[in-house]
Write a protein that holds these residues in place. Structure first.
Motif, short mmCIF file in Angstrom:
data_model
loop_
_atom_site.label_atom_id
_atom_site.label_comp_id
_atom_site.label_asym_id
_atom_site.label_seq_id
_atom_site.Cartn_x
_atom_site.Cartn_y
_atom_site.Cartn_z
N PRO A 42 26.60 22.74 -43.49
CA PRO A 42 27.21 21.95 -42.41
C PRO A 42 26.40 20.68 -42.17
CG PRO A 42 26.18 23.97 -41.56
CD PRO A 42 26.08 24.01 -43.05
N PRO A 43 27.05 19.65 -41.64
CA PRO A 43 26.34 18.38 -41.43
C PRO A 43 25.26 18.53 -40.36
CG PRO A 43 28.49 18.30 -40.42
CD PRO A 43 28.43 19.59 -41.18
N THR A 44 24.24 17.71 -40.46
CA THR A 44 23.18 17.66 -39.45
C THR A 44 23.04 16.22 -38.98
OG1 THR A 44 21.42 17.22 -41.05
CG2 THR A 44 21.93 19.54 -40.60
N LEU A 45 22.29 16.03 -37.92
CA LEU A 45 22.07 14.68 -37.41
C LEU A 45 21.39 13.80 -38.46
CD1 LEU A 45 20.98 15.41 -33.72
CD2 LEU A 45 23.21 14.62 -34.54
N ASP A 46 20.62 14.40 -39.35
CA ASP A 46 19.96 13.63 -40.41
C ASP A 46 20.95 13.04 -41.41
OD1 ASP A 46 17.47 14.19 -39.31
OD2 ASP A 46 17.22 16.02 -40.52
N ASP A 47 22.17 13.59 -41.46
CA ASP A 47 23.20 13.10 -42.38
C ASP A 47 23.93 11.88 -41.85
OD1 ASP A 47 22.68 15.23 -44.13
OD2 ASP A 47 24.12 16.53 -43.10
N ILE A 48 23.74 11.54 -40.59
CA ILE A 48 24.52 10.48 -39.96
C ILE A 48 24.41 9.13 -40.68
CG2 ILE A 48 24.77 9.09 -37.85
CD1 ILE A 48 24.40 11.63 -36.24
N PRO A 49 23.23 8.67 -41.08
CA PRO A 49 23.18 7.36 -41.76
C PRO A 49 24.05 7.30 -43.02
CG PRO A 49 20.98 8.01 -41.09
CD PRO A 49 21.88 9.19 -40.84
N ASP A 50 24.02 8.35 -43.82
CA ASP A 50 24.86 8.38 -45.03
C ASP A 50 26.34 8.43 -44.68
OD1 ASP A 50 22.61 8.32 -46.67
OD2 ASP A 50 22.47 10.51 -46.73
N LEU A 51 26.68 9.19 -43.65
CA LEU A 51 28.08 9.30 -43.23
C LEU A 51 28.59 7.95 -42.71
CD1 LEU A 51 27.92 12.77 -41.44
CD2 LEU A 51 28.91 12.27 -43.68
N ILE A 52 27.77 7.26 -41.94
CA ILE A 52 28.15 5.94 -41.42
C ILE A 52 28.38 4.97 -42.57
CG2 ILE A 52 27.27 3.93 -40.17
CD1 ILE A 52 25.96 5.90 -38.21
N GLU A 53 27.48 5.00 -43.54
CA GLU A 53 27.63 4.10 -44.70
C GLU A 53 28.93 4.39 -45.45
OE1 GLU A 53 25.38 3.11 -48.89
OE2 GLU A 53 24.19 3.92 -47.24
N THR A 54 29.25 5.66 -45.63
CA THR A 54 30.49 6.02 -46.31
C THR A 54 31.70 5.57 -45.51
OG1 THR A 54 29.40 7.93 -47.30
CG2 THR A 54 31.81 7.95 -47.27
N MET A 55 31.66 5.75 -44.20
CA MET A 55 32.79 5.35 -43.36
C MET A 55 33.01 3.84 -43.40
SD MET A 55 32.05 7.84 -40.11
CE MET A 55 33.26 7.11 -39.04
N LEU A 56 31.94 3.08 -43.49
CA LEU A 56 32.06 1.62 -43.47
C LEU A 56 32.41 1.03 -44.84
CD1 LEU A 56 29.05 0.68 -41.17
CD2 LEU A 56 31.48 0.56 -40.59
N ASN A 57 31.97 1.68 -45.91
CA ASN A 57 32.11 1.09 -47.24
C ASN A 57 33.20 1.71 -48.10
OD1 ASN A 57 29.97 -0.65 -46.66
ND2 ASN A 57 28.48 0.84 -47.34
N GLU A 58 33.66 2.89 -47.76
CA GLU A 58 34.68 3.56 -48.56
C GLU A 58 36.02 3.52 -47.82
OE1 GLU A 58 34.19 4.68 -51.59
OE2 GLU A 58 32.02 4.46 -51.63
N LYS A 59 37.05 3.87 -48.56
CA LYS A 59 38.39 3.93 -47.96
C LYS A 59 39.04 5.25 -48.35
CE LYS A 59 39.21 -0.99 -47.82
NZ LYS A 59 40.08 -2.10 -48.14
N GLY A 60 40.13 5.57 -47.68
CA GLY A 60 40.91 6.75 -48.04
C GLY A 60 40.20 8.06 -47.77
N GLU A 61 40.26 8.95 -48.76
CA GLU A 61 39.76 10.31 -48.57
C GLU A 61 38.26 10.38 -48.34
OE1 GLU A 61 41.09 13.17 -51.45
OE2 GLU A 61 43.12 12.37 -51.45
N LYS A 62 37.50 9.52 -49.01
CA LYS A 62 36.05 9.56 -48.83
C LYS A 62 35.67 9.18 -47.41
CE LYS A 62 34.54 8.80 -53.57
NZ LYS A 62 33.75 7.94 -54.46
N SER A 63 36.30 8.15 -46.89
CA SER A 63 36.04 7.74 -45.52
C SER A 63 36.49 8.83 -44.54
CB SER A 63 36.76 6.43 -45.22
OG SER A 63 36.58 6.07 -43.87
#
Length: 154
Positions: A42-63
């Motif tokens: 499961p995700p942890t607070l330590d995963d947030i920077p990577d998740l934010i980067e994916t949300m900002l830079n990817e589109k569709g299913e990855k985002s």
């Protein structure tokens, strides 16, 4: 209690059918290999920077997948994460969530609505969401979603 009776009956029926059972097994294996991989942990607070980067830079299913992980971090089972996610100053989760609100439709937009709803519950977060640096994007995105009156906004 789990019953194995049904499975046994299927195995017996497959044995009676003989070669007919092989294509069925192959199709199940193919489906399993095509299924999206389930995150190992499961995700942890330590995963947030990577998740934010994916949300900002990817589109569709990855985002959308990254947005889902952000939502999972603030769902009912993780209420303790809500204030640190918004008020700690370590991460800016509101800007990428607001960006997801600008999508035409889809899972990412729906999950962003759910995450913002959960993050808005603690009193400490309300001020940051309404008056903080991302407030214009968050409020503008939510107004857009409300104005479009789509099902995912309910």
């Amino acid at each position: 209690m789990v019953s194995f009776r049904r499975k046994k009956n299927k195995e017996q029926a497959a044995a009676k059918e003989g070669a007919k059972s092989e294509p069925i097994k192959a199709s199940k294996e193919e489906k399993a290999s095509k299924a999206a991989p389930v995150p190992a942990k499961p995700p942890t607070l330590d995963d947030i920077p990577d998740l934010i980067e994916t949300m900002l830079n990817e589109k569709g299913e990855k985002s959308a997948a990254a947005t889902k992980r952000i939502y999972e971090l603030c769902d009912v089972g993780h209420k303790q994460n809500r204030v640190p996610m918004v008020c700690s100053g370590k991460w800016d989760v509101l800007t990428p969530l607001a960006k997801c609100l600008t999508q035409e439709s889809g899972d990412g937009r729906h999950l962003a609505c759910l995450a913002l709803n959960n993050l808005s519950i603690p009193t400490e977060n309300k001020r940051v969401m309404a008056l903080g640096p991302a407030s214009e994007a968050v409020i503008g995105g939510l107004c857009k979603v409300i104005a479009e009156d789509k099902q995912e906004s309910y």
